[in-house]
Design a protein around this motif. Structure first.
Motif, PDB file in Angstrom:
ATOM      1  N   ARG A  54       0.843  -1.193   0.000  1.00  0.00           N
ATOM      2  CA  ARG A  54       0.000   0.000   0.000  1.00  0.00           C
ATOM      3  C   ARG A  54       0.878   1.243   0.000  1.00  0.00           C
ATOM      4  NH1 ARG A  54      -5.375   0.434   0.888  1.00  0.00           N
ATOM      5  NH2 ARG A  54      -6.210   2.415   1.635  1.00  0.00           N
ATOM      6  N   VAL A 159      -7.373   1.325   7.778  1.00  0.00           N
ATOM      7  CA  VAL A 159      -7.701   0.224   6.859  1.00  0.00           C
ATOM      8  C   VAL A 159      -8.154  -0.975   7.676  1.00  0.00           C
ATOM      9  CG1 VAL A 159      -6.064   0.986   5.099  1.00  0.00           C
ATOM     10  CG2 VAL A 159      -5.346  -0.665   6.825  1.00  0.00           C
ATOM     11  N   THR A 164      -8.210  -2.921   3.039  1.00  0.00           N
ATOM     12  CA  THR A 164      -9.031  -1.944   2.324  1.00  0.00           C
ATOM     13  C   THR A 164      -9.331  -0.763   3.229  1.00  0.00           C
ATOM     14  OG1 THR A 164     -10.051  -3.706   1.022  1.00  0.00           O
ATOM     15  CG2 THR A 164     -11.199  -1.592   1.081  1.00  0.00           C
ATOM     16  N   GLY A 165      -9.259   0.459   2.688  1.00  0.00           N
ATOM     17  CA  GLY A 165      -9.511   1.649   3.470  1.00  0.00           C
ATOM     18  C   GLY A 165     -10.933   1.702   4.003  1.00  0.00           C
ATOM     19  N   GLU A 170      -7.597   7.090   3.728  1.00  0.00           N
ATOM     20  CA  GLU A 170      -7.404   5.676   3.406  1.00  0.00           C
ATOM     21  C   GLU A 170      -8.610   5.136   2.630  1.00  0.00           C
ATOM     22  OE1 GLU A 170      -4.656   4.208   3.746  1.00  0.00           O
ATOM     23  OE2 GLU A 170      -3.794   4.275   5.764  1.00  0.00           O
ATOM     24  N   TYR A 171      -9.788   5.657   2.948  1.00  0.00           N
ATOM     25  CA  TYR A 171     -11.015   5.223   2.255  1.00  0.00           C
ATOM     26  C   TYR A 171     -11.199   5.959   0.928  1.00  0.00           C
ATOM     27  CZ  TYR A 171     -15.998   5.086   1.163  1.00  0.00           C
ATOM     28  OH  TYR A 171     -17.201   4.976   0.517  1.00  0.00           O
ATOM     29  N   GLU A 174      -8.615   5.021  -1.787  1.00  0.00           N
ATOM     30  CA  GLU A 174      -8.361   3.584  -1.809  1.00  0.00           C
ATOM     31  C   GLU A 174      -7.731   3.131  -3.128  1.00  0.00           C
ATOM     32  OE1 GLU A 174      -8.261  -0.514  -1.286  1.00  0.00           O
ATOM     33  OE2 GLU A 174      -8.348   1.112   0.179  1.00  0.00           O
ATOM     34  N   HIS A 178      -4.043   1.609  -2.924  1.00  0.00           N
ATOM     35  CA  HIS A 178      -4.041   0.141  -2.887  1.00  0.00           C
ATOM     36  C   HIS A 178      -3.097  -0.479  -3.910  1.00  0.00           C
ATOM     37  CE1 HIS A 178      -6.062  -3.679  -1.767  1.00  0.00           C
ATOM     38  NE2 HIS A 178      -5.577  -4.063  -2.942  1.00  0.00           N
TER      39      HIS A 178
END
Length: 550
Positions: A54, A159, A164-165, A170-171, A174, A178
């Motif tokens: 990541r 995450v 996954t965020g 982070e979301y 993503e 990623h």
């Protein structure tokens, strides 16, 4: 004769057995062959996902805020464990558990695959691999680490165990962070040991996000909010630091703080990025926009005088000042400096509700600013057809509408930036490629913005509502706010939001700081609760950023 008959029977028996065996072989090879081959393949050949590393998140100077480290998920195939009790004894210390807790997972049951641990650090995973226990499988992955723990945790986010965020950048970023996972083909023997490994597709790492955030400024802001919390025991507090010329956010902080490495353990209120998403009634900080519209429409000048009674009646509402006083005459500039409710209402009434509504929306209230962070709120601005007879007694003084801290900071940045309203932003570069500064548009003439900046200097001058927040050597401009929180049937007499928004140097703004304190105890006024926090943050940031006095 008897012997020959027995030999014949034996031959016939053997022939029958051979026929049965041939038919069974034919059945297994032709009819059941594909499913049996698939079963064998599933037990001996596996295609594993290889997570892409990541991308890191750094501050504007390259300090790591979020990084990925090598890790492994530990799994077991129970029917391959010959001595579950012994395996539990050997594995438990490395998995930070007890043999009694581990043993049920190692005993054969309905499933052929059980996770023993997720995201185990690489060092401990190597120790487990060295045990060479049949049936124990290490699945390579990465674990997300936040080296600064508390710093900017709500905006950075977190995450999940699947990489996954789940929140924050982070979301929302993503796909960028990623990367693209790879695939690995593994062939195992009957004991589940790998005898062949081959990457069928190579993992491509995610991109690095460099933020406009400045870690030392962010750390200072969070420290100041912590001091505010110790002194006034509020429900929460928020602060933003921005370059008003570009909209770059150098700090965005929320109290209570939470550890990004344990974000899920924090209560929901603490996890929220309230600077972006929470709406509040702004109170007197909104008066600057009431005056801005009237100045631009030439309804008033800074020197326009108003005769102000102790109270004013607007429809069914009687409104007074925050502190009782007699009748006075104040100029527009003095109304802003002394935060006169009655003066601001008179200025709003001079505009009329249609022009007032135009200016409120012109500054972006009632809609998202377009920041590159998730969860942005729009605030609440009533439509013209929702106005009551007393609305123009509420709205010009920042009651009856709600804004987000980010909207308020962005609106003041337009005043500081010569009348150009520009969205704030937090992402500075992706894999070293600079992101363009969001385009702005003019909402005020440069002359009106300049006049308003000079009027806001009076708030920090002697006689202003934040005179004690002055910084020697610097001209500062800003506005205090103290707003009762709405409740059923009216406004609370015990719950308030104290705020201050300001910028420096006032004549050439390069730094903007906004502070909001939710439900402070003991003191309630923005000039006493939020303005000192503004002063402490600004006193640190100005020399740190090498902004000369002026």
């Amino acid at each position: 004769m008897l012997v020959e008959r027995r030999i014949g029977l034996l031959r016939f028996g053997f022939l029958g057995l051979l026929t049965i065996a041939a038919l069974q072989a034919l059945y297994l090879g032709v009819v059941k062959g594909p499913s049996l081959r698939q079963a064998a393949r599933s037990q001996q050949v596996a295609v594993a996902n290889v997570p892409a590393p990541r991308g890191a998140i750094t501050d504007r100077r390259g300090a790591d805020l979020a990084v990925s480290q090598a890790a492994a998920d530990i799994a077991v195939t129970p029917y391959l464990i010959k001595d579950p009790a012994r395996a539990a004894q050997r594995l438990a210390p490395l998995l930070a558990t007890t043999p009694q807790t581990l043993l049920p997972k190692l005993v054969r049951h309905g499933t052929g695959f059980v996770y023993l641990a997720r995201l185990l650090p690489a060092g401990r995973a190597k120790q487990i691999a060295a045990l060479r226990l049949p049936g124990v499988q290490l699945i390579p992955t990465t674990r997300r680490i936040y080296p600064r723990h508390w710093l900017g945790s709500q905006l950075i986010g977190a995450v999940g165990t699947d990489g996954t965020g789940l929140a924050g950048l982070e979301y929302s970023r993503e796909r960028t962070l990623h990367g693209h996972d790879g695939a690995r083909r593994e062939v195992k023997d009957a004991l589940g040991r790998a005898i062949s490994l081959r990457d069928t597709s190579v993992a491509r790492p995610g991109a690095t996000l460099r933020l406009t955030l400045d870690a030392p400024i962010q750390d200072k802001v969070e420290s100041v909010l912590g001091e505010v919390a110790q002194r006034y025991h509020p429900k929460g507090a928020t602060a933003l630091v921005m370059d008003p010329r570009t909209g770059a956010l150098m700090a965005l902080a929320n109290w209570p703080r939470v550890d990004a490495n344990k974000l899920g353990a924090a209560p929901p209120y603490a996890r929220q990025d309230r600077a972006v998403g929470a709406a509040y009634e702004p109170g007197s900080t909104f008066k600057a926009f009431t005056v801005a519209g009237a100045l631009e429409d030439h309804r008033v000048t800074p020197q326009t005088q108003f005769d102000l009674p102790p109270q004013i009646q607007v429809a069914d509402r009687t409104i007074g000042e925050s502190h009782p006083r007699g009748a006075v005459t104040l100029t527009t500039a003095q109304i802003l400096a002394q935060s006169s409710n009655i003066g601001a209402i008179k200025i709003g009434l001079s505009e009329g509700k249609r022009r007032f509504d135009y200016w409120v929306r012109r500054f972006g209230f009632g809609r998202s600013t377009g920041i590159d962070l998730p969860g942005e709120g729009t605030g609440i601005v009533p439509r013209l057809d929702q106005y009551s007879g007393s609305s123009m007694g509420n709205l010009p003084i920042g009651q009856g509408l709600a804004v987000t801290p980010l909207q308020m900071a962005t609106g003041y940045a337009a005043i500081a930036n010569g009348g150009i309203l520009r969205p704030a932003h937090i992402v500075d570069a992706v894999d070293g490629k600079r992101t363009p500064i969001p385009p702005g548009h003019r909402v005020l003439s440069a002359g009106t913005a300049r006049s308003l900046r000079r009027m806001l200097e009076g708030v920090l001058a002697p006689g202003g509502t934040a005179s004690e927040a002055a910084i020697p050597g610097y001209r500062l401009a800003g506005k205090t706010g103290t707003a009762n929180k709405p409740e059923a049937g009216g406004y609370s007499k015990t719950r308030f939001v104290a705020s201050f928004v300001g910028f420096a140097p006032a004549r050439d703004p390069q730094l903007l700081v906004a502070v909001m304190v939710d439900e402070p105890q003991g003191q309630i006024y923005g000039g006493l609760v939020a303005a000192p926090a503004f002063q402490e943050i600004t006193s640190f940031a100005l020399p740190y950023l090498r902004i000369p006095p002026g």
